[in-house]
Scaffold this motif. Structure first.
Motif, mmCIF file in Angstrom:
data_model
loop_
_atom_site.group_PDB
_atom_site.id
_atom_site.type_symbol
_atom_site.label_atom_id
_atom_site.label_comp_id
_atom_site.label_asym_id
_atom_site.label_seq_id
_atom_site.Cartn_x
_atom_site.Cartn_y
_atom_site.Cartn_z
ATOM 1 N N UNK A 160 5.881 5.131 3.656
ATOM 2 C CA UNK A 160 4.433 5.323 3.647
ATOM 3 C C UNK A 160 3.829 5.580 5.025
ATOM 4 N N UNK A 161 4.498 5.199 6.104
ATOM 5 C CA UNK A 161 3.934 5.498 7.421
ATOM 6 C C UNK A 161 4.187 6.955 7.818
ATOM 7 N N UNK A 162 5.004 7.664 7.052
ATOM 8 C CA UNK A 162 5.243 9.087 7.317
ATOM 9 C C UNK A 162 4.293 9.983 6.524
ATOM 10 N N UNK A 163 3.326 9.409 5.827
ATOM 11 C CA UNK A 163 2.380 10.190 5.034
ATOM 12 C C UNK A 163 1.355 10.891 5.903
ATOM 13 N N UNK A 164 0.391 11.568 5.265
ATOM 14 C CA UNK A 164 -0.661 12.246 6.034
ATOM 15 C C UNK A 164 -1.457 11.240 6.869
ATOM 16 N N UNK A 165 -1.855 11.610 8.101
ATOM 17 C CA UNK A 165 -2.622 10.685 8.932
ATOM 18 C C UNK A 165 -3.930 10.258 8.292
ATOM 19 N N UNK A 166 -4.413 11.044 7.327
ATOM 20 C CA UNK A 166 -5.672 10.717 6.641
ATOM 21 C C UNK A 166 -5.496 9.636 5.574
ATOM 22 N N UNK A 167 -4.298 9.071 5.449
ATOM 23 C CA UNK A 167 -4.066 7.996 4.473
ATOM 24 C C UNK A 167 -4.878 6.768 4.891
ATOM 25 N N UNK A 168 -5.864 6.414 4.083
ATOM 26 C CA UNK A 168 -6.736 5.281 4.418
ATOM 27 C C UNK A 168 -6.111 3.948 4.022
ATOM 28 N N UNK A 169 -5.291 3.974 2.953
ATOM 29 C CA UNK A 169 -4.691 2.728 2.467
ATOM 30 C C UNK A 169 -3.539 3.034 1.520
ATOM 31 N N UNK A 170 -2.622 2.073 1.423
ATOM 32 C CA UNK A 170 -1.562 2.115 0.405
ATOM 33 C C UNK A 170 -1.522 0.752 -0.262
#
Length: 200
Positions: A160-170
């Protein structure tokens, strides 16, 4: 196929069950104060250029791998089980897409491996433990990878830390993570309790 488009529907209870091959919600559909009962797999549901306002979305059957990124969700309440679902707006989405999420309540839902993109997570209510939510995970990559995670949970964190930088939450469901990574809920909780930017 059953399609709803180019209209506004208010105060209806809509039950989407497996008797139909495909439900298509959109284009230019607005659902307001509706109850959406989902009993279909992700492959039998399309939601595109649709606004859901103050609706209840109840996943009676686990909804896996569904992307809500072509829907604008405002003031909605989710219940039931959702796994591998994306909410919000993808960074590369075309300008005419209306994907977004705000003021939604997930406290009655079970979320596993769900992402929230390009949104203000402060307007969202996330489910409590044994679900857990990590805020701004991609921008906190170095911090999160420096932690000694139990079992093989580091693999989950790396994903999950390799996702888009715009990821606000997981948001994840601790019993599922524990089973998958060979650890315990208690060991996961012990690490999460030491971290800022976590909703339990």
């Amino acid at each position: 196929m059953i399609q709803f488009s180019d209209q506004e529907i208010t105060g209806e209870r809509m039950e989407l069950d497996s008797k139909t091959e495909l439900y298509y919600l959109g284009h230019h559909l607005t659902l307001r104060n509706c109850t959406l009962i989902l009993k279909v797999p992700a492959r039998a549901l399309v939601v595109s250029k649709t606004r859901l306002i103050d609706c209840t979305i109840d996943a009676r059957k686990e909804l896996k791998g569904f992307s809500w990124d072509h829907a604008h969700l405002k003031g909605c309440r989710f219940t039931g089980t959702l796994s591998g679902c994306d909410f919000g707006r993808w960074p590369d989405e075309e300008a005419d897409q209306i994907g977004g999420i705000e003021d939604c309540d997930f406290t009655g839902a079970r979320l596993e491996a769900c992402r929230f993109l390009q949104c203000d997570s402060r307007t969202l209510k996330f489910p409590s433990w044994p679900c857990f939510t990590l805020l701004d995970p991609v921008r906190r990559k170095d911090e999160l990878l420096a932690i000694q995670w139990p079992g093989t949970m580091r693999i989950t964190v790396e994903s999950f830390v390799e996702g888009p930088p715009e990821t606000a939450a997981v948001t994840y469901f601790a019993p599922a993570v524990a089973k998958r990574t060979g650890t315990t809920q208690e060991a996961i909780r012990a690490v999460l309790d030491t971290l800022p930017g976590v909703i339990l």
